[in-house]
Design an enzyme around this catalytic site. Structure first.
Site, mmCIF file in Angstrom:
data_model
loop_
_atom_site.group_PDB
_atom_site.id
_atom_site.type_symbol
_atom_site.label_atom_id
_atom_site.label_comp_id
_atom_site.label_asym_id
_atom_site.label_seq_id
_atom_site.Cartn_x
_atom_site.Cartn_y
_atom_site.Cartn_z
ATOM 1 N N HIS A 243 0.832 -1.209 0.000
ATOM 2 C CA HIS A 243 0.000 0.000 0.000
ATOM 3 C C HIS A 243 0.866 1.258 0.000
ATOM 4 O O HIS A 243 2.047 1.201 0.352
ATOM 5 C CB HIS A 243 -0.867 0.062 1.266
ATOM 6 C CG HIS A 243 -1.610 -1.195 1.584
ATOM 7 N ND1 HIS A 243 -2.718 -1.620 0.891
ATOM 8 C CD2 HIS A 243 -1.406 -2.141 2.544
ATOM 9 C CE1 HIS A 243 -3.171 -2.747 1.414
ATOM 10 N NE2 HIS A 243 -2.387 -3.087 2.410
ATOM 11 N N ARG B 200 -11.094 -3.647 -5.434
ATOM 12 C CA ARG B 200 -11.093 -4.459 -4.217
ATOM 13 C C ARG B 200 -12.445 -4.349 -3.543
ATOM 14 O O ARG B 200 -12.966 -3.246 -3.364
ATOM 15 C CB ARG B 200 -10.002 -3.965 -3.279
ATOM 16 C CG ARG B 200 -9.749 -4.875 -2.089
ATOM 17 C CD ARG B 200 -8.758 -4.221 -1.148
ATOM 18 N NE ARG B 200 -8.092 -5.179 -0.279
ATOM 19 C CZ ARG B 200 -7.496 -4.854 0.865
ATOM 20 N NH1 ARG B 200 -7.463 -3.593 1.271
ATOM 21 N NH2 ARG B 200 -6.919 -5.767 1.617
ATOM 22 N N ASP C 16 2.724 -6.901 2.029
ATOM 23 C CA ASP C 16 1.709 -6.210 2.831
ATOM 24 C C ASP C 16 2.267 -4.952 3.496
ATOM 25 O O ASP C 16 1.651 -4.380 4.397
ATOM 26 C CB ASP C 16 1.075 -7.136 3.870
ATOM 27 C CG ASP C 16 -0.148 -6.514 4.533
ATOM 28 O OD1 ASP C 16 -0.862 -5.753 3.858
ATOM 29 O OD2 ASP C 16 -0.371 -6.764 5.724
#
Ligand code: 0GY
Length: 290
Positions: A30, A121, A246
């Site tokens: 992210h 998503r 992640d």
């Protein structure tokens, strides 16, 4: 200001011993903020530490990776500006997964496609988002169809049974985040994880990310209890698995993951060079770059 109990990402991760194959993709990470340029969403459930694109690209190079798939996180809601900005900087070295509102126009979708977005998503995790009615997801699925995008879903193991019919109705490729978040204390043979294996067996459109040992482990920072779950999926469905760091690991409570150590889990879950190349290069390239 980030939440008082929010743990920022590791400031000096170790250099991994595992060398990723040439062209390796970190397919789940992210970018957050920086908030002064890309404010967090008013309806967010947490306020993270800024994790700007420069830091992500630095980490990519440091870990020996070539590309990123950047996933819109709930703290930015449906405002994909930070994501699109990172994609524009990275050019061919990144692709994106957006979160969109059903009112989004074809023009807006096309602009995101040009920036490198290839999926939306759908988030079902109740601590992260308010519940979205299924019709809303269905209408978004219709809207992205002409672009050939796929759908990334995030849910937790107890939700799988109820969600299965819906997932099977979506007639596109679906990528399930973090192996459907199994409870690893129950073991691979438990009916809950077998249900996930069966989902992938019965529906060849379903892929998964064998990511997130840092969230799933019961013995942090030792991730060995998660390895059998990821390895089973890699060995059973070698052509439908992806891997990601992640980073920057939002909402960690137990520990701050060392990204180098996360990379060093890869040879345990994908024990041969052939499996490693599928997981890190061939599969993400097929899904996001072709
Ligand atoms: C992840 C996991 C989490 C957060 C989000 O969208 C998000 O905010 O995905 C989480 O808290 O489990 O994939 O980054």
């Amino acid at each position: 200001m980030m939440d008082p109990d929010y743990l920022p990402f590791h400031s000096s991760p170790s250099k991994p011993e595992f060398r990723a194959p040439a062209g390796a993709v970190d397919a789940h990470c992210h970018v957050f903020g920086p908030a002064d340029r890309f404010p967090y969403h008013p309806k967010r459930k947490y306020t993270p530490c800024d994790a700007p694109k420069e830091k992500l690209f630095e980490l990519r190079d440091y870990l020996g990776f070539e590309r990123n798939v950047i996933v819109q996180a709930s703290c930015h809601g449906t405002d994909n500006a930070a994501l699109v900005d990172a994609l524009n900087t990275a050019g061919e070295r990144a692709r994106g997964v957006a979160v969109v509102d059903p009112a989004i126009t074809e023009d807006e979708l096309r602009r995101m496609d040009e920036a490198g977005v290839r999926a939306v998503r759908f988030n079902f995790v109740k601590r992260l988002v308010d519940t979205t009615p299924r019709e809303v997801f269905v209408s978004i699925a219709e809207k992205i169809r002409p672009l050939g995008w796929h759908i990334v879903v995030y849910f937790e193991a107890p939700d799988l049974e109820e969600l299965t019919p819906f997932l099977n109705e979506l007639d596109t490729t679906i990528v399930v985040d973090h192996m459907g978040r199994p409870d690893v204390s129950k073991g691979v043979d438990h009916p809950d994880f077998q249900r996930f294996i069966d989902l992938m067996k019965n529906n060849e459109r379903i892929w998964t990310k064998v990511s997130c040992p840092e969230r799933l482990t019961q013995t942090p920072p030792d991730y060995s209890d998660v390895v059998p779950f990821a390895r089973t999926l890699v060995e059973t469905y070698p052509d439908r698995v992806l891997w990601g760091t992640d980073w920057p690991h939002p909402n960690m409570k137990s520990h701050v993951p060392d990204d180098g150590k996360l990379v060093d889990v890869i040879p345990q879950i994908a024990p041969t060079p052939e499996l490693q190349k599928k997981l890190l290069v061939d599969n993400p390239m097929r899904l996001y770059w072709s």
